[in-house]
Design a protein around this motif. Structure first.
Motif, mmCIF file in Angstrom:
data_model
loop_
_atom_site.group_PDB
_atom_site.id
_atom_site.type_symbol
_atom_site.label_atom_id
_atom_site.label_comp_id
_atom_site.label_asym_id
_atom_site.label_seq_id
_atom_site.Cartn_x
_atom_site.Cartn_y
_atom_site.Cartn_z
ATOM 1 N N GLY A 43 1.948 0.100 -2.699
ATOM 2 C CA GLY A 43 2.254 0.257 -4.123
ATOM 3 C C GLY A 43 1.036 0.656 -4.936
ATOM 4 N N VAL A 44 -0.097 0.037 -4.655
ATOM 5 C CA VAL A 44 -1.342 0.364 -5.360
ATOM 6 C C VAL A 44 -1.740 1.815 -5.077
ATOM 7 C CG1 VAL A 44 -3.831 -0.094 -5.307
ATOM 8 C CG2 VAL A 44 -2.227 -1.983 -5.541
ATOM 9 N N LEU A 45 -1.668 2.219 -3.823
ATOM 10 C CA LEU A 45 -2.046 3.583 -3.461
ATOM 11 C C LEU A 45 -1.087 4.613 -4.055
ATOM 12 C CD1 LEU A 45 -3.113 3.002 0.251
ATOM 13 C CD2 LEU A 45 -4.614 3.395 -1.729
ATOM 14 N N LYS A 46 0.211 4.320 -4.047
ATOM 15 C CA LYS A 46 1.193 5.239 -4.642
ATOM 16 C C LYS A 46 0.950 5.420 -6.132
ATOM 17 C CE LYS A 46 5.314 5.120 -1.796
ATOM 18 N NZ LYS A 46 6.724 4.737 -1.725
ATOM 19 N N ARG A 47 0.670 4.323 -6.826
ATOM 20 C CA ARG A 47 0.400 4.411 -8.267
ATOM 21 C C ARG A 47 -0.799 5.310 -8.535
ATOM 22 N NH1 ARG A 47 1.993 -0.465 -8.695
ATOM 23 N NH2 ARG A 47 -0.001 -1.480 -8.367
ATOM 24 N N ALA A 48 -1.836 5.152 -7.738
ATOM 25 C CA ALA A 48 -3.050 5.941 -7.945
ATOM 26 C C ALA A 48 -2.875 7.392 -7.518
ATOM 27 C CB ALA A 48 -4.216 5.309 -7.183
ATOM 28 N N ALA A 49 -2.093 7.630 -6.492
ATOM 29 C CA ALA A 49 -1.898 8.995 -6.001
ATOM 30 C C ALA A 49 -0.829 9.739 -6.788
ATOM 31 C CB ALA A 49 -1.514 8.967 -4.519
ATOM 32 N N GLY A 50 -0.069 9.002 -7.575
ATOM 33 C CA GLY A 50 1.075 9.564 -8.281
ATOM 34 C C GLY A 50 0.747 10.676 -9.252
ATOM 35 N N PRO A 51 1.768 11.189 -9.856
ATOM 36 C CA PRO A 51 1.612 12.353 -10.721
ATOM 37 C C PRO A 51 1.124 12.041 -12.144
ATOM 38 C CG PRO A 51 3.903 11.722 -10.643
ATOM 39 C CD PRO A 51 3.164 10.799 -9.710
#
Length: 147
Positions: free
Chosen positions: A35-43
């Protein structure tokens, strides 16, 4: 910044994230890292400081399980104290994308570090994490065969 050094857990936010991981059930820890990585990698147009700090810590945890990766440690004793489950291999590329966003012009964390005296050391640490997950391809000196 509640930051005392350049390491992935040498700030209040990342240290708190590892506390949250330690308090979570073992089967919830990978989802928290993801979840942390997705938030940071997100658009998102702008990556906030807290999301960036957590992402660097999460990426360091992925690196620690990568072959040849450095173990998670901090000069100041921060980092998870509870063992993590074996993390899925797909987190590597997600961590790379998150780290790329952390150092981009759309990152408030990179903007804050650019004003710090030890900016280049912080940037080298981030590059080291990224290269451990996705090493650059060395240039070829000569052709392997002629066409």
């Amino acid at each position: 910044m509640g930051t005392w050094d350049i390491g992935p857990f040498d700030n209040d936010t990342a240290a708190d994230f590892t506390d949250d991981l330690d308090e979570a059930a073992p089967d919830e820890r990978e989802a928290m890292i993801r979840g942390v990585l997705k938030r940071a990698a997100g658009p998102a147009d702008v990556l906030g400081v807290s999301d960036g700090e957590r992402a660097v810590g999460a990426a360091a945890l992925v690196v620690a399980q990568h072959p040849g990766g450095d173990p998670v440690c901090s000069t100041y004793g921060y980092g998870p104290s509870q063992p993590l489950p074996e993390l899925s291999a797909d987190l590597r590329m997600l961590a790379v994308a998150a780290l790329d966003h952390v150092v981009s012009h759309r990152s408030e964390l990179a903007e804050l570090w650019a004003e710090a005296a030890n900016w280049s050391m912080w940037r080298q640490n981030i590059s080291g994490l990224r290269n451990a997950l996705n090493p650059p391809v060395p240039p070829q000196e000569e052709a392997l065969f002629e066409v």
